[in-house]
Enzyme design. Structure first.
Site, PDB file in Angstrom:
ATOM      1  CB  CYS A 112      -0.886  -0.016   1.247  1.00 34.81           C
ATOM      2  SG  CYS A 112      -1.999   1.394   1.365  1.00 34.81           S
ATOM      3  CG  HIS A 156      -5.682  -2.596  -1.075  1.00 34.39           C
ATOM      4  ND1 HIS A 156      -4.606  -3.157  -0.422  1.00 34.39           N
ATOM      5  CD2 HIS A 156      -5.464  -1.247  -1.043  1.00 34.39           C
ATOM      6  CE1 HIS A 156      -3.793  -2.188  -0.003  1.00 34.39           C
ATOM      7  NE2 HIS A 156      -4.286  -1.025  -0.383  1.00 34.39           N
ATOM      8  CD  GLU A 157      -6.726   1.297  -3.968  1.00 35.82           C
ATOM      9  OE1 GLU A 157      -6.933   2.348  -3.332  1.00 35.82           O
ATOM     10  OE2 GLU A 157      -5.605   0.780  -4.044  1.00 35.82           O
ATOM     11  CG  HIS A 160      -7.370   2.833   1.195  1.00 33.54           C
ATOM     12  ND1 HIS A 160      -6.510   3.025   2.252  1.00 33.54           N
ATOM     13  CD2 HIS A 160      -6.646   2.187   0.247  1.00 33.54           C
ATOM     14  CE1 HIS A 160      -5.312   2.519   1.953  1.00 33.54           C
ATOM     15  NE2 HIS A 160      -5.378   1.998   0.741  1.00 33.54           N
TER      16      HIS A 160
HETATM   17 ZN   LIG Z   1      -3.741   0.986  -0.039  1.00 28.78          ZN
END
Ligand SMILES: [Zn+2]
Length: 186
Positions: A112, A156-157, A160
């Site tokens: 990341c 993953h995004e 966030h």
């Molecule tokens: Zn990330």
């Protein structure tokens, strides 16, 4: 906005844990510009020469909160080994609408732009997801049926947006524990 390894916020900055809000429609000029600059970052970041010159870390995705802006926007560009784009999305308000029970994980672990320390271990995510979003590249609503690597990148995004980082999902006691009904991705 200048986006480089200096301006991307890291996990020692509490803003990375902030929840992102929906982007208002029609998408404002300011939001458009930010998302397109995020796309540009991701695109350039995998060009070794430019990356070195402009202090970019290679990435396949970035979300607005990583620039301290709590809005649901994410830029994703996945290229093959020759640098040809396989997937390219400038997503506004993406949302997972369905996901498989079967899991997948990256054999080498995740990375990341906001994490500089090493966190080893498997991050199990759904092997398939369906995501709905507005795509600024198409200027339209889209539905992405993603599997394996793309599915992992999307999850993953989208994590966030909730202030979740990949290592939150690593089993602290047994980071390389094998989960049933899951498969590795190289
Ligand atoms: Zn990330």
């Amino acid at each position: 906005m200048l986006i480089n390894n200096e301006t991307i916020i890291k996990d020692d900055d509490e803003r990375i844990r902030q929840k992102s809000e929906d982007v208002a429609f029609p998408v404002s000029q300011e939001d458009r510009q930010l998302l397109m600059e995020m796309m540009e970052y991701v695109d350039k970041s995998t060009d070794e020469e430019i990356a070195e010159k402009e202090n970019l870390r290679p990435a396949v995705g970035i979300s607005a909160i990583q620039l301290g802006i709590p809005k649901k926007m994410t830029a994703i560009i996945i290229k093959d080994e020759e640098g040809q784009k396989l997937y390219e999305y400038a997503l506004v308000n993406p949302k997972i609408v369905s996901q498989s029970v079967e899991k997948a994980y990256l054999e080498s672990g995740e990375g990341c732009l906001s994490v500089e320390t090493e966190h080893q271990g498997y991050v199990y995510r759904s092997a398939r997801v369906k995501v709905k979003a507005y795509d600024l590249l198409k200027e339209d609503y889209i539905e992405i049926k993603a599997e394996d690597y793309l599915a992992i990148v999307l999850q993953h995004e989208l994590d966030h947006f909730k202030g979740i980082l990949f290592y939150d999902r690593i089993d602290k006691d047994q980071p390389f524990r094998k989960q049933e009904n899951s498969h590795p991705i190289e």
